[in-house]
Design a protein around this motif. Sequence first.
Motif, PDB file in Angstrom:
ATOM      1  N   SER A  35      39.068   1.251  39.605  1.00 45.85           N
ATOM      2  CA  SER A  35      39.418   0.415  40.466  1.00 45.85           C
ATOM      3  C   SER A  35      40.488  -1.284  40.123  1.00 45.85           C
ATOM      4  CB  SER A  35      37.424   0.370  41.276  1.00 45.85           C
ATOM      5  OG  SER A  35      38.157  -0.575  42.706  1.00 45.85           O
ATOM      6  N   ALA A  63      38.774  -2.805  41.441  1.00 43.62           N
ATOM      7  CA  ALA A  63      37.554  -4.284  41.323  1.00 43.62           C
ATOM      8  C   ALA A  63      36.522  -4.212  40.229  1.00 43.62           C
ATOM      9  CB  ALA A  63      35.991  -3.042  41.989  1.00 43.62           C
ATOM     10  N   TYR A 103      29.389  -1.590  42.324  1.00 45.52           N
ATOM     11  CA  TYR A 103      29.689  -0.910  42.453  1.00 45.52           C
ATOM     12  C   TYR A 103      31.096  -0.786  41.255  1.00 45.52           C
ATOM     13  CZ  TYR A 103      34.809   1.492  43.701  1.00 45.52           C
ATOM     14  OH  TYR A 103      35.425   2.683  43.189  1.00 45.52           O
ATOM     15  N   ASN A 163      44.307  -0.440  46.594  1.00 44.23           N
ATOM     16  CA  ASN A 163      43.817   0.193  48.052  1.00 44.23           C
ATOM     17  C   ASN A 163      44.787   1.740  48.489  1.00 44.23           C
ATOM     18  OD1 ASN A 163      42.885  -3.194  48.892  1.00 44.23           O
ATOM     19  ND2 ASN A 163      42.353  -2.055  49.907  1.00 44.23           N
ATOM     20  N   ASN A 196      36.954   1.261  55.460  1.00 45.52           N
ATOM     21  CA  ASN A 196      37.646   0.618  54.571  1.00 45.52           C
ATOM     22  C   ASN A 196      38.523   0.584  56.918  1.00 45.52           C
ATOM     23  OD1 ASN A 196      37.209   2.894  52.287  1.00 45.52           O
ATOM     24  ND2 ASN A 196      37.470   0.135  52.038  1.00 45.52           N
ATOM     25  N   LEU A 197      39.627  -0.552  56.253  1.00 50.32           N
ATOM     26  CA  LEU A 197      40.857  -0.885  57.112  1.00 50.32           C
ATOM     27  C   LEU A 197      41.123  -0.426  57.600  1.00 50.32           C
ATOM     28  CD1 LEU A 197      41.816  -3.350  58.784  1.00 50.32           C
ATOM     29  CD2 LEU A 197      42.899  -3.636  57.372  1.00 50.32           C
ATOM     30  N   ALA A 219      36.492  -5.362  63.287  1.00 47.50           N
ATOM     31  CA  ALA A 219      36.787  -6.389  63.887  1.00 47.50           C
ATOM     32  C   ALA A 219      37.613  -7.013  62.110  1.00 47.50           C
ATOM     33  CB  ALA A 219      35.559  -7.008  63.336  1.00 47.50           C
ATOM     34  N   PHE A 250      37.854  -9.312  59.553  1.00 49.00           N
ATOM     35  CA  PHE A 250      36.886 -10.453  59.031  1.00 49.00           C
ATOM     36  C   PHE A 250      38.150 -11.396  58.437  1.00 49.00           C
ATOM     37  CE2 PHE A 250      35.262  -6.120  58.002  1.00 49.00           C
ATOM     38  CZ  PHE A 250      34.202  -5.783  58.922  1.00 49.00           C
ATOM     39  N   CYS A 254      43.947 -11.682  55.081  1.00 51.63           N
ATOM     40  CA  CYS A 254      43.551 -10.968  53.747  1.00 51.63           C
ATOM     41  C   CYS A 254      44.509 -10.439  53.613  1.00 51.63           C
ATOM     42  CB  CYS A 254      42.506 -10.074  53.808  1.00 51.63           C
ATOM     43  SG  CYS A 254      41.291 -11.265  53.502  1.00 51.63           S
ATOM     44  N   ARG A 291      46.443  -7.037  51.584  1.00 49.39           N
ATOM     45  CA  ARG A 291      45.868  -6.135  50.133  1.00 49.39           C
ATOM     46  C   ARG A 291      47.659  -5.363  50.058  1.00 49.39           C
ATOM     47  NH1 ARG A 291      42.647  -8.924  49.661  1.00 49.39           N
ATOM     48  NH2 ARG A 291      40.043  -8.140  50.571  1.00 49.39           N
ATOM     49  N   ARG A 350      34.376 -11.503  55.316  1.00 49.06           N
ATOM     50  CA  ARG A 350      33.360 -10.533  54.968  1.00 49.06           C
ATOM     51  C   ARG A 350      33.128 -11.288  53.686  1.00 49.06           C
ATOM     52  NH1 ARG A 350      35.574  -4.873  53.916  1.00 49.06           N
ATOM     53  NH2 ARG A 350      36.004  -5.373  52.604  1.00 49.06           N
ATOM     54  N   ASP A 374      35.426 -10.827  49.714  1.00 47.79           N
ATOM     55  CA  ASP A 374      36.653 -10.602  49.997  1.00 47.79           C
ATOM     56  C   ASP A 374      37.756 -11.477  49.489  1.00 47.79           C
ATOM     57  OD1 ASP A 374      36.982  -8.447  51.063  1.00 47.79           O
ATOM     58  OD2 ASP A 374      36.900  -9.342  53.600  1.00 47.79           O
TER      59      ASP A 374
HETATM   60  C1  WQD Z   1      41.269  -4.673  53.578  1.00 49.07           C
HETATM   61  C2  WQD Z   1      40.947  -5.642  54.328  1.00 49.07           C
HETATM   62  C3  WQD Z   1      38.857  -6.731  55.196  1.00 49.07           C
HETATM   63  C4  WQD Z   1      37.377  -3.269  57.788  1.00 49.07           C
HETATM   64  C5  WQD Z   1      37.856  -1.939  48.996  1.00 49.07           C
HETATM   65  C6  WQD Z   1      37.207  -2.121  47.845  1.00 49.07           C
HETATM   66  C7  WQD Z   1      37.061  -2.030  46.831  1.00 49.07           C
HETATM   67  C8  WQD Z   1      38.391  -0.081  46.406  1.00 49.07           C
HETATM   68  C9  WQD Z   1      39.126  -0.454  47.849  1.00 49.07           C
HETATM   69  C10 WQD Z   1      37.111   1.805  45.658  1.00 49.07           C
HETATM   70  C11 WQD Z   1      40.062  -6.981  54.148  1.00 49.07           C
HETATM   71  C12 WQD Z   1      39.659  -5.972  55.934  1.00 49.07           C
HETATM   72  C13 WQD Z   1      38.435  -4.315  56.431  1.00 49.07           C
HETATM   73  C14 WQD Z   1      37.692  -3.786  58.726  1.00 49.07           C
HETATM   74  C15 WQD Z   1      38.707  -5.917  57.979  1.00 49.07           C
HETATM   75  N1  WQD Z   1      37.220   0.735  46.742  1.00 49.07           N
HETATM   76  N2  WQD Z   1      38.775  -5.164  57.099  1.00 49.07           N
HETATM   77  N3  WQD Z   1      37.552  -5.155  59.380  1.00 49.07           N
HETATM   78  O1  WQD Z   1      38.130  -4.519  51.011  1.00 49.07           O
HETATM   79  O2  WQD Z   1      40.222  -5.003  49.801  1.00 49.07           O
HETATM   80  O3  WQD Z   1      38.720  -2.972  49.572  1.00 49.07           O
HETATM   81  O4  WQD Z   1      38.383  -0.500  49.054  1.00 49.07           O
HETATM   82  O5  WQD Z   1      37.639   2.184  44.750  1.00 49.07           O
HETATM   83  O6  WQD Z   1      37.005  -1.778  44.823  1.00 49.07           O
HETATM   84  O7  WQD Z   1      36.398  -3.640  47.632  1.00 49.07           O
HETATM   85  O8  WQD Z   1      39.084  -2.776  51.269  1.00 49.07           O
HETATM   86  O9  WQD Z   1      40.165  -1.679  53.623  1.00 49.07           O
HETATM   87  O10 WQD Z   1      37.666  -2.729  52.775  1.00 49.07           O
HETATM   88  O11 WQD Z   1      39.489  -4.129  53.538  1.00 49.07           O
HETATM   89  O12 WQD Z   1      39.167  -7.186  58.620  1.00 49.07           O
HETATM   90  O13 WQD Z   1      36.595  -3.303  59.687  1.00 49.07           O
HETATM   91  O14 WQD Z   1      40.846  -5.576  55.174  1.00 49.07           O
HETATM   92  O15 WQD Z   1      38.181  -7.372  55.046  1.00 49.07           O
HETATM   93  O16 WQD Z   1      40.659  -8.124  54.187  1.00 49.07           O
HETATM   94  P1  WQD Z   1      39.034  -3.765  50.207  1.00 49.07           P
HETATM   95  P2  WQD Z   1      39.238  -2.809  52.389  1.00 49.07           P
END
Ligand code: WQD
Length: 322
Positions: free
Chosen positions: A115, A117, A139, A168, A187-188, A204, A206, A217, A219, A280, A283
């Motif tokens: 990942s 991560a 994680y 992502n 996840n988003l 929401a 974030f 943000c 990605r 959040r 992030d």
């Molecule tokens: C994406 C963007 C949120 C939900 C995570 C893990 C990473 C990997 C992939 C596994 C961010 C924003 C999200 C919501 C929002 N995991 N968001 N409202 O955090 O980039 O990555 O998943 O291997 O390790 O950290 O992905 O989809 O959670 O968020 O605004 O309800 O969407 O803040 O900017 P992330 P995500």
Amino acid sequence: MRILVIGGAGYIGSHVVKSLLQNNVQVRVFDDMSTGQAVNLFKDAEFIKGTILDSDALEHALEGVDGVIHLAAKKAVGESMEYPEKYAQNNLTGAINLLNAMVKKNVKYLVFSSSAAVYGIPQYAQVDENHPVNPINFYGFTKLEMERLMQWYDTLKGIKFVSLRYFNAVGYDAEGDILGLEKNPQNLLPVIMETLTGIREKMAVFGTDYNTPDGSCIRDYIHVSDLAEAHTLALKYLQKNNQSQMLNLGTGRGHSVLEMILETEKLLNKKINYTIAPRRSGDPETLTAIATKAEKLLNWYPQQSDLKNIILTTWAVYQKNG
Ligand code: WQD
């Protein structure tokens, strides 16, 4: 060639199984079905229900196998900070059991689901494989530890691995062969979809006060079928070159949270009920990949990761059974 896919009933694993079958690889799925789903199993792949915490079951599953793809891990970042013991057991003890079983059964090739991560807070926006690794959640730590274990088992026991650092993962099989939806996703894109189907009343965003063009943000969203193909190519690479690698898998392009929402609204001609919420924690503002190493070594080029295809293939599955 026969490949053991551990976690093959999960979201990414089932797409990997499909890619292998399309390439005439014999597939054996090993999954404890804790988050894997029966609906994701392919009838052309053998299936063994079992856990990586059971070394005997693992050794049995490795019988007659040429290589392993390991995707069975707990993956909720927030949960990993609250229950590290669960993540240590599943992601670390399980990984050690796997490596030891591979030594015992003389299986030499491993493709590992890692990942972005592992990088932690990016020091620059477009992250290559030489970016320092410094996970900020447990994680990500478990993924990095497994990478380090694999390096030792390469040196000491000759197990060659490709560690695929996903950015992502999004989207669904375009032919509609994979229909399992994740339960209680965070996840988003799944959150956007659940808001559209009414599973959630609203969602929401974030933070819209980041230093990005629209304040939300950014990605690097990579289609799961493109990710899957990289696993098949990684196995071929190992067989041909017998050399271990760490590879980013992303598109190199970024999309903001608001862009994802607005593009979904436009494509589906629907309104999404969202509010602007505080940031959040944990992030990073922008996280995108430089994935030219995977392009070069695997001859891998994402074909399905344009936003339209990502959104429409996901919506197709949510519309059917969301
Ligand atoms: C994406 C963007 C949120 C939900 C995570 C893990 C990473 C990997 C992939 C596994 C961010 C924003 C999200 C919501 C929002 N995991 N968001 N409202 O955090 O980039 O990555 O998943 O291997 O390790 O950290 O992905 O989809 O959670 O968020 O605004 O309800 O969407 O803040 O900017 P992330 P995500």
